[in-house]
Design an enzyme around this catalytic site. Structure first.
Site, PDB file in Angstrom:
ATOM      1  N   ALA A  10      86.082  20.553  -5.501  1.00  0.00           N
ATOM      2  CA  ALA A  10      85.411  21.323  -4.553  1.00  0.00           C
ATOM      3  C   ALA A  10      86.320  21.910  -3.374  1.00  0.00           C
ATOM      4  O   ALA A  10      85.760  21.968  -2.151  1.00  0.00           O
ATOM      5  CB  ALA A  10      84.170  20.963  -4.133  1.00  0.00           C
ATOM      6  N   GLY A  11      87.657  21.529  -3.625  1.00  0.00           N
ATOM      7  CA  GLY A  11      88.406  22.074  -2.415  1.00  0.00           C
ATOM      8  C   GLY A  11      88.611  23.996  -2.449  1.00  0.00           C
ATOM      9  O   GLY A  11      87.491  24.315  -2.767  1.00  0.00           O
ATOM     10  N   GLN A  12      89.608  24.160  -1.912  1.00  0.00           N
ATOM     11  CA  GLN A  12      89.673  25.667  -1.430  1.00  0.00           C
ATOM     12  C   GLN A  12      89.719  26.337  -2.805  1.00  0.00           C
ATOM     13  O   GLN A  12      88.953  27.528  -2.920  1.00  0.00           O
ATOM     14  CB  GLN A  12      90.925  26.004  -0.922  1.00  0.00           C
ATOM     15  CG  GLN A  12      91.011  25.237   0.652  1.00  0.00           C
ATOM     16  CD  GLN A  12      90.402  26.006   1.675  1.00  0.00           C
ATOM     17  OE1 GLN A  12      89.164  26.573   1.324  1.00  0.00           O
ATOM     18  NE2 GLN A  12      90.900  26.140   2.689  1.00  0.00           N
ATOM     19  N   ARG A  82     100.314  20.377  -3.789  1.00  0.00           N
ATOM     20  CA  ARG A  82     101.869  20.060  -3.282  1.00  0.00           C
ATOM     21  C   ARG A  82     101.848  20.228  -1.789  1.00  0.00           C
ATOM     22  O   ARG A  82     101.529  21.456  -1.190  1.00  0.00           O
ATOM     23  CB  ARG A  82     102.710  20.804  -4.364  1.00  0.00           C
ATOM     24  CG  ARG A  82     104.163  20.636  -3.818  1.00  0.00           C
ATOM     25  CD  ARG A  82     104.884  21.019  -5.059  1.00  0.00           C
ATOM     26  NE  ARG A  82     104.767  22.653  -5.250  1.00  0.00           N
ATOM     27  CZ  ARG A  82     105.776  23.317  -5.447  1.00  0.00           C
ATOM     28  NH1 ARG A  82     106.999  22.905  -5.594  1.00  0.00           N
ATOM     29  NH2 ARG A  82     105.460  24.573  -5.836  1.00  0.00           N
ATOM     30  N   ARG A  88     107.003  19.128  -7.453  1.00  0.00           N
ATOM     31  CA  ARG A  88     106.065  18.889  -8.605  1.00  0.00           C
ATOM     32  C   ARG A  88     105.747  17.501  -9.222  1.00  0.00           C
ATOM     33  O   ARG A  88     104.879  16.994  -9.347  1.00  0.00           O
ATOM     34  CB  ARG A  88     105.987  20.030  -9.614  1.00  0.00           C
ATOM     35  CG  ARG A  88     105.589  21.305  -9.189  1.00  0.00           C
ATOM     36  CD  ARG A  88     105.812  22.435 -10.099  1.00  0.00           C
ATOM     37  NE  ARG A  88     105.554  23.612  -9.527  1.00  0.00           N
ATOM     38  CZ  ARG A  88     104.338  24.255  -9.005  1.00  0.00           C
ATOM     39  NH1 ARG A  88     103.215  23.876  -9.364  1.00  0.00           N
ATOM     40  NH2 ARG A  88     104.470  25.447  -8.452  1.00  0.00           N
ATOM     41  N   ASN A 120      98.306  20.596 -10.681  1.00  0.00           N
ATOM     42  CA  ASN A 120      99.708  20.609 -10.781  1.00  0.00           C
ATOM     43  C   ASN A 120     100.092  19.141 -10.747  1.00  0.00           C
ATOM     44  O   ASN A 120      99.350  18.318 -10.540  1.00  0.00           O
ATOM     45  CB  ASN A 120     100.192  21.270  -9.698  1.00  0.00           C
ATOM     46  CG  ASN A 120     100.160  22.935  -9.735  1.00  0.00           C
ATOM     47  OD1 ASN A 120     100.671  23.350 -11.103  1.00  0.00           O
ATOM     48  ND2 ASN A 120     100.267  23.629  -8.720  1.00  0.00           N
ATOM     49  N   HIS A 175     105.351  26.281 -15.414  1.00  0.00           N
ATOM     50  CA  HIS A 175     104.708  26.713 -14.215  1.00  0.00           C
ATOM     51  C   HIS A 175     105.781  26.035 -13.331  1.00  0.00           C
ATOM     52  O   HIS A 175     105.691  24.834 -13.154  1.00  0.00           O
ATOM     53  CB  HIS A 175     103.188  26.549 -14.007  1.00  0.00           C
ATOM     54  CG  HIS A 175     102.801  26.831 -12.734  1.00  0.00           C
ATOM     55  ND1 HIS A 175     103.020  28.062 -12.201  1.00  0.00           N
ATOM     56  CD2 HIS A 175     102.195  26.256 -11.807  1.00  0.00           C
ATOM     57  CE1 HIS A 175     102.402  28.208 -10.957  1.00  0.00           C
ATOM     58  NE2 HIS A 175     101.793  27.064 -10.750  1.00  0.00           N
TER      59      HIS A 175
END
Length: 319
Positions: A10-12, A82, A88, A120, A175
């Site tokens: 439930a982060g950004q 990150r 990464r 990531n 990615h």
């Protein structure tokens, strides 16, 4: 019957996903986070905007995996972002541990869901998630190509002074720094990007700059924000995938999908164009690559394999 999307983290990105899903009335939303207050607070805040926006869906915040039971779609953003100066690879150890717990929660409570991973380092984390959860490969997919393609299209739109809806493009591969923007599959006002270079409508140097900026898209935003990382564009990209699945839209979208011989790659997740419909990843589109694109794609695949080798050292069970 209303569909159900569970958001793990439930982060950004998680909060933005919940808001976008609510505005589209795509499904009821369960926002899960180990920090229960954050999940409940964001769910309540978004729910209280329904009087203004007029949407009619149920939003719930929780720290209990049982609440994700019988989800149609699960979108995973759990993990640490990150930080500036962090590669990464540095993310790998921490986020592998987190994704293992998430995979167990999904396996136990929602084994039939279509699972979209945004955490990531993307390509390896989505592969670990599939192995840990045991879900079929067509139901586990990573969000990256849509985001990378959207960034590439935005930069081209600004440079060429062309509305973004008049640009079609595709970014393949892993990615990160090895992603492969496809010049021959980038169409601007019905002209290929390769032709526009020949006609000197855009210089090779300018295109090289745009490609580098696309590759470093997340890093650039992270530096500007100082604390945190990109979340609006990643969330919008995840919603596009969920919507194609729930509405059986069969959109062609660049995603991190499981390759089993396609593009000459076996037993690896990497960014390729896929068709997403009600069965999940229904088809992998194999494009004809020219020699330069093929070479760049192979470099990208090697970068994913190298990162997977690092992951296997951390957890030999990923073999």
């Amino acid at each position: 019957m209303t569909k159900k999307i569970s958001l793990i983290g439930a982060g950004q990105i998680g909060g933005t996903l919940a808001h976008l899903i609510a505005l589209k009335e795509l499904a009821d939303v369960v926002l899960f986070d180990v920090a229960e207050g954050v999940a409940k607070g964001k769910a309540l805040d978004i729910a209280q905007s329904s009087g203004v926006s007029g949407f009619n869906i149920d939003l719930k915040g929780t720290n209990n995996y049982e609440d994700i039971k019988n989800s149609d779609v699960i979108i995973i953003t759990a993990g640490i972002p990150r930080k500036p100066g962090m590669t990464r690879d540095d993310l790998l150890g921490t986020n592998l541990k987190i994704i293992k717990q998430v995979a167990e929660g999904i396996k136990k409570n929602s084994p039939n869901a279509f699972v979209i991973c945004i955490t990531n380092p993307l390509d390896v984390i989505v592969m670990a998630l599939q192995k840990y959860s045991g879900l079929p490969t067509n139901k586990v997919v990573g969000m990256a190509g849509i985001l990378d393609t959207s960034r590439f299209k935005y930069f081209l739109s600004k440079e060429m002074k062309v509305p973004i809806k008049h640009i079609k493009s595709l970014v393949l591969g892993g990615h990160g720094d090895s992603m492969v923007p496809m010049q021959n599959h980038t169409i601007i006002n019905n002209n290929t990007l390769s032709d526009l270079i020949k006609e000197k409508k855009i210089s090779k140097d300018k295109l090289k700059f745009i490609i580098e900026r696309t590759k470093n898209g997340g890093g650039e935003i992270g530096k500007l924000l100082e604390k945190g990382s990109a979340f609006y564009a990643p969330a919008a990209s995840g919603v596009q995938m969920a919507e194609s699945y729930l509405k059986d839209k069969k959109e062609e979208l660049p995603c991190a999908a499981y390759l089993n011989g396609e593009y000459g790659v076996k037993n690896l997740y990497a960014g390729v164009p896929v068709i997403i419909g009600k069965s999940g990843v229904e088809k992998i589109i194999e494009l004809d690559l020219n020699s330069e694109e093929q070479k760049n794609f192979e470099v990208s695949i090697k970068a994913v394999r190298d990162l997977l080798a690092s992951a296997k050292k951390i957890d030999p069970k990923l073999e």
